[in-house]
Write a protein that holds these residues in place. Structure first.
Motif, PDB file in Angstrom:
ATOM      1  N   VAL A 241       0.850  -1.194   0.000  1.00  0.00           N
ATOM      2  CA  VAL A 241       0.000   0.000   0.000  1.00  0.00           C
ATOM      3  C   VAL A 241       0.884   1.242   0.000  1.00  0.00           C
ATOM      4  CG1 VAL A 241      -1.781   1.299   1.235  1.00  0.00           C
ATOM      5  CG2 VAL A 241      -1.835  -1.214   1.242  1.00  0.00           C
ATOM      6  N   GLY A 242       0.592   2.158  -0.890  1.00  0.00           N
ATOM      7  CA  GLY A 242       1.292   3.434  -0.937  1.00  0.00           C
ATOM      8  C   GLY A 242       0.381   4.568  -0.516  1.00  0.00           C
ATOM      9  N   GLY A 243       0.949   5.556   0.155  1.00  0.00           N
ATOM     10  CA  GLY A 243       0.219   6.769   0.502  1.00  0.00           C
ATOM     11  C   GLY A 243       0.784   7.949  -0.265  1.00  0.00           C
ATOM     12  N   GLU A 244       0.130   9.082  -0.155  1.00  0.00           N
ATOM     13  CA  GLU A 244       0.587  10.267  -0.899  1.00  0.00           C
ATOM     14  C   GLU A 244       0.461  11.512  -0.026  1.00  0.00           C
ATOM     15  OE1 GLU A 244       0.093  12.229  -5.347  1.00  0.00           O
ATOM     16  OE2 GLU A 244      -0.314  10.129  -4.956  1.00  0.00           O
ATOM     17  N   ILE A 245       1.565  12.273   0.059  1.00  0.00           N
ATOM     18  CA  ILE A 245       1.612  13.449   0.939  1.00  0.00           C
ATOM     19  C   ILE A 245       0.758  14.592   0.407  1.00  0.00           C
ATOM     20  CG2 ILE A 245       3.091  15.263   1.892  1.00  0.00           C
ATOM     21  CD1 ILE A 245       5.362  13.305   1.930  1.00  0.00           C
ATOM     22  N   GLY A 246       0.961  14.940  -0.879  1.00  0.00           N
ATOM     23  CA  GLY A 246       0.287  16.106  -1.441  1.00  0.00           C
ATOM     24  C   GLY A 246       0.100  15.958  -2.926  1.00  0.00           C
ATOM     25  N   GLU A 247      -0.702  16.804  -3.495  1.00  0.00           N
ATOM     26  CA  GLU A 247      -1.080  16.726  -4.898  1.00  0.00           C
ATOM     27  C   GLU A 247       0.120  16.901  -5.810  1.00  0.00           C
ATOM     28  OE1 GLU A 247      -3.820  15.760  -7.493  1.00  0.00           O
ATOM     29  OE2 GLU A 247      -4.635  16.502  -5.631  1.00  0.00           O
ATOM     30  N   VAL A 248       0.364  15.892  -6.680  1.00  0.00           N
ATOM     31  CA  VAL A 248       1.438  16.020  -7.659  1.00  0.00           C
ATOM     32  C   VAL A 248       1.039  17.096  -8.671  1.00  0.00           C
ATOM     33  CG1 VAL A 248       2.682  14.859  -9.513  1.00  0.00           C
ATOM     34  CG2 VAL A 248       2.252  13.660  -7.367  1.00  0.00           C
ATOM     35  N   GLY A 249       1.967  18.017  -8.926  1.00  0.00           N
ATOM     36  CA  GLY A 249       1.668  19.162  -9.767  1.00  0.00           C
ATOM     37  C   GLY A 249       1.423  20.420  -8.955  1.00  0.00           C
ATOM     38  N   GLY A 250       1.383  20.267  -7.623  1.00  0.00           N
ATOM     39  CA  GLY A 250       1.189  21.417  -6.745  1.00  0.00           C
ATOM     40  C   GLY A 250       2.472  21.785  -6.028  1.00  0.00           C
ATOM     41  N   LYS A 251       2.344  22.183  -4.754  1.00  0.00           N
ATOM     42  CA  LYS A 251       3.498  22.606  -3.970  1.00  0.00           C
ATOM     43  C   LYS A 251       4.434  21.432  -3.717  1.00  0.00           C
ATOM     44  CE  LYS A 251       3.464  22.966   0.566  1.00  0.00           C
ATOM     45  NZ  LYS A 251       4.758  22.384   0.963  1.00  0.00           N
ATOM     46  N   ASN A 252       5.749  21.681  -3.824  1.00  0.00           N
ATOM     47  CA  ASN A 252       6.715  20.616  -3.562  1.00  0.00           C
ATOM     48  C   ASN A 252       6.646  20.165  -2.106  1.00  0.00           C
ATOM     49  OD1 ASN A 252       7.503  20.844  -6.182  1.00  0.00           O
ATOM     50  ND2 ASN A 252       9.664  21.200  -5.749  1.00  0.00           N
ATOM     51  N   SER A 253       6.850  18.883  -1.895  1.00  0.00           N
ATOM     52  CA  SER A 253       6.809  18.308  -0.557  1.00  0.00           C
ATOM     53  C   SER A 253       8.076  18.645   0.220  1.00  0.00           C
ATOM     54  CB  SER A 253       6.669  16.784  -0.655  1.00  0.00           C
ATOM     55  OG  SER A 253       5.571  16.421  -1.457  1.00  0.00           O
ATOM     56  N   ASP A 254       7.986  18.522   1.555  1.00  0.00           N
ATOM     57  CA  ASP A 254       9.187  18.668   2.375  1.00  0.00           C
ATOM     58  C   ASP A 254       9.139  17.659   3.517  1.00  0.00           C
ATOM     59  OD1 ASP A 254       7.710  19.764   4.571  1.00  0.00           O
ATOM     60  OD2 ASP A 254       7.891  21.771   3.716  1.00  0.00           O
ATOM     61  N   VAL A 255      10.240  17.548   4.246  1.00  0.00           N
ATOM     62  CA  VAL A 255      10.370  16.539   5.295  1.00  0.00           C
ATOM     63  C   VAL A 255       9.345  16.748   6.403  1.00  0.00           C
ATOM     64  CG1 VAL A 255      11.887  15.689   7.121  1.00  0.00           C
ATOM     65  CG2 VAL A 255      12.763  15.984   4.818  1.00  0.00           C
ATOM     66  N   HIS A 256       9.023  18.014   6.712  1.00  0.00           N
ATOM     67  CA  HIS A 256       8.042  18.284   7.762  1.00  0.00           C
ATOM     68  C   HIS A 256       6.681  17.700   7.396  1.00  0.00           C
ATOM     69  CE1 HIS A 256      11.031  20.871   9.546  1.00  0.00           C
ATOM     70  NE2 HIS A 256      11.113  21.574   8.429  1.00  0.00           N
ATOM     71  N   GLU A 257       6.302  17.805   6.132  1.00  0.00           N
ATOM     72  CA  GLU A 257       5.044  17.214   5.683  1.00  0.00           C
ATOM     73  C   GLU A 257       5.092  15.694   5.754  1.00  0.00           C
ATOM     74  OE1 GLU A 257       3.189  20.229   2.396  1.00  0.00           O
ATOM     75  OE2 GLU A 257       5.103  19.287   1.901  1.00  0.00           O
ATOM     76  N   LEU A 258       6.253  15.125   5.401  1.00  0.00           N
ATOM     77  CA  LEU A 258       6.413  13.677   5.495  1.00  0.00           C
ATOM     78  C   LEU A 258       6.182  13.201   6.930  1.00  0.00           C
ATOM     79  CD1 LEU A 258       7.229  10.915   4.362  1.00  0.00           C
ATOM     80  CD2 LEU A 258       9.608  11.526   4.773  1.00  0.00           C
ATOM     81  N   HIS A 259       6.808  13.882   7.889  1.00  0.00           N
ATOM     82  CA  HIS A 259       6.619  13.511   9.292  1.00  0.00           C
ATOM     83  C   HIS A 259       5.149  13.656   9.707  1.00  0.00           C
ATOM     84  CE1 HIS A 259      10.734  12.729  10.318  1.00  0.00           C
ATOM     85  NE2 HIS A 259      11.152  13.956  10.032  1.00  0.00           N
ATOM     86  N   ALA A 260       4.531  14.767   9.308  1.00  0.00           N
ATOM     87  CA  ALA A 260       3.129  14.994   9.680  1.00  0.00           C
ATOM     88  C   ALA A 260       2.238  13.896   9.112  1.00  0.00           C
ATOM     89  CB  ALA A 260       2.669  16.368   9.186  1.00  0.00           C
ATOM     90  N   TYR A 261       2.491  13.520   7.863  1.00  0.00           N
ATOM     91  CA  TYR A 261       1.676  12.472   7.233  1.00  0.00           C
ATOM     92  C   TYR A 261       1.911  11.129   7.913  1.00  0.00           C
ATOM     93  CZ  TYR A 261      -0.325   9.230   3.895  1.00  0.00           C
ATOM     94  OH  TYR A 261      -1.074   8.230   3.329  1.00  0.00           O
ATOM     95  N   MET A 262       3.181  10.719   8.031  1.00  0.00           N
ATOM     96  CA  MET A 262       3.480   9.386   8.543  1.00  0.00           C
ATOM     97  C   MET A 262       3.050   9.227   9.997  1.00  0.00           C
ATOM     98  SD  MET A 262       4.489   7.511   6.126  1.00  0.00           S
ATOM     99  CE  MET A 262       4.729   6.131   7.254  1.00  0.00           C
TER     100      MET A 262
END
Length: 483
Positions: A241-262
């Motif tokens: 199973v894969g998850g997704e942090i944010g919309e591809v084509g929008g704002k670039n992801s960062d490590v803080h978002e990765l932590h918040a998501y995971m």
């Protein structure tokens, strides 16, 4: 090309196998000829009724299984990458749209040539609609392609962008939208899609004050769907199973978002079951767009800048802190050729590739000009939802021509042999190039080491029922994502 009856088909199979009511008993694998596989796959797709199509799919799957070709989860390979027991390559996940059988055969030929085992066939929720390929059909085609080209080993089939439509979710149709996704997940698992990418990133709300608040709906729905998958996966299978942090084509992801998501996802999943297995990978945004960036004349921009440093950091954190295989790069097939060897260096575990292979079919010198003109005329009449107010005619055609693949599917499959061979050869060369750059050559032994293909009983009646499924008008108009 298709068989006209179940009796005609089972008689044709007799030199290789005995077709009983509940099983196919292979008696002479050498008698499974290329022509027989071609006719079975064609019948799987174009047979005149559900009984004929479903039985053909069941026979294809049975012959493939006897040859050691079984749908499999890539989860354990990604867990090995998370432990640093495997790595150094990026798994291509290839969306097969146009001329699906020829395209899938070209993928398998390239993989065989390179002794590659770490590659994925995938199809997105939206593609199922406009290419008119429901999961059971898609599985039969790619398994048939692997059988036709003499492949043996686990085959990874993936549901790409099992995606929430934000507009429908934020409307009175919310329950209907979620029920539709659950039904799709069940259908995909039943078809052998043991790899599923949940995409609820459409519901990330960047207007919220904190990252956990922004990701709240995303992580809770992703946890809901993961728990649903665990409930419905077959015994002995752990669906990747894969998850997704944010919309591809929008704002670039960062490590803080990765932590918040995971952290949000893991907490939410624990509330749904103490021993539920979580994600194997995480999709991020680093500067690409699905389908590429299109110039006014309909050509692709080649000056796209990918934030490889961010991709590398996100992949490292995903592995070291959460035990995942790494980060996933979407929307990459239209990047310039020199971009691809950067992904293994950055530690990306997976890369999604789609639109350029469709482009190669449409723009190939052997693709009939009159057929292309007819398809473009159909697009102008029937795919107007793809046209944006500022689009030039060329931009509209480029974005909308994918919608003609389903209506013209049989015509495209039935091109003259010379054209089909030439297009297939060009695709094979491209797949070979990409697989080499992504360093998946000689990954068959790595896959064999960490992955075990499950022995799942094949149900003829279930294939027949699935073969009666229709693509709805709403599905054909779907505007969801595919790389």
């Amino acid at each position: 090309m298709t068989f006209n009856s179940v009796k005609e088909m089972t008689d044709a199979v007799k030199p290789a196998a005995t077709v009983l009511s509940d099983r196919v008993s292979v008696t002479d694998a050498a008698a499974v000829t290329p022509d027989l596989v071609d006719r079975l796959v064609w019948t799987s797709v174009f047979g005149h009724d559900a009984d004929l199509r479903g039985t053909a799919r069941w026979i294809v799957r049975s012959l493939a299984a006897a040859a050691g070709i079984r749908p499999t989860s890539i989860h354990d390979l990604y867990m090995a990458m998370g432990r640093s027991d495997a790595g150094g390559f990026t798994v291509p996940a290839i969306n097969v749209r146009a001329m699906a059988y020829e395209t899938a055969r070209a993928v398998v030929r390239a993989a065989k040539k390179l002794n590659a085992g770490a590659f994925i066939f995938e199809i997105a929720r939206s593609e199922i609609g406009y290419t008119e390929q429901r999961p059971h059909e898609y599985a039969a085609v790619v398994l048939g392609a692997a059988l036709r080209e003499g492949f043996s080993g686990p085959l990874f089939i993936q549901g790409d962008h099992v995606q929430t439509n934000a507009k429908k979710y934020n409307s009175p149709d919310r329950d209907k939208e979620l029920d539709g996704l659950r039904a799709l997940i069940k259908e995909e698992i039943a078809a052998g899609f043991y790899n599923i990418d949940i995409d609820t990133s459409t519901l990330v709300d960047l207007d919220k004050a904190t990252l956990p608040e922004q990701q709240e709906v995303n992580v809770n729905l992703a946890a809901d769907f993961t728990a649903f998958i665990r409930k419905h996966e077959p015994d002995g299978v752990t669906v990747s199973v894969g998850g997704e942090i944010g919309e591809v084509g929008g704002k670039n992801s960062d490590v803080h978002e990765l932590h918040a998501y995971m952290e949000g996802f893991n907490d939410a999943l624990k509330k749904r079951g103490t021993n539920l297995v979580g994600l194997s990978k995480i999709s991020v945004q680093t500067g690409t767009a699905h389908g590429g960036f299109i110039n006014a004349d309909g050509t692709l921009r080649m000056d796209v800048k990918i934030d490889l440093k961010t991709l590398e950091e996100l992949s490292r954190v995903a592995r070291q802190e959460y035990g995942l295989g790494g980060a996933v790069q979407h929307g990459a097939s239209t990047l310039p050729p020199e971009a691809f060897d950067a992904f293994p260096r950055a530690g990306a575990c997976e890369i999604h590739l789609a639109t350029n292979f469709q482009n190669m079919v449409y723009e190939h010198g052997q693709f009939p000009a009159d057929l292309k003109a007819e398809m473009y005329a159909w697009v102008r009449e029937h795919a107007t939802e793809e046209r944006k107010p500022k689009d030039t005619e060329e931009q509209f055609i480029y974005k909308a021509r994918k919608k003609a693949i389903g209506p013209f599917k049989q015509t495209m499959w039935a091109l003259e042999d010379k054209a089909r061979r030439a297009i297939g050869q060009s695709l094979e060369e491209q797949f070979t190039f990409l697989m080499t750059k992504l360093k998946i050559g000689d990954t068959a032994p790595v896959v064999s080491r960490f992955v075990r293909a499950p022995h799942i009983a094949l149900d003829r009646e279930a294939e027949i029922v699935a073969a009666g499924g229709k693509i709805t008008a709403a599905e054909k108009k779907a505007e969801g994502l595919a790389d």
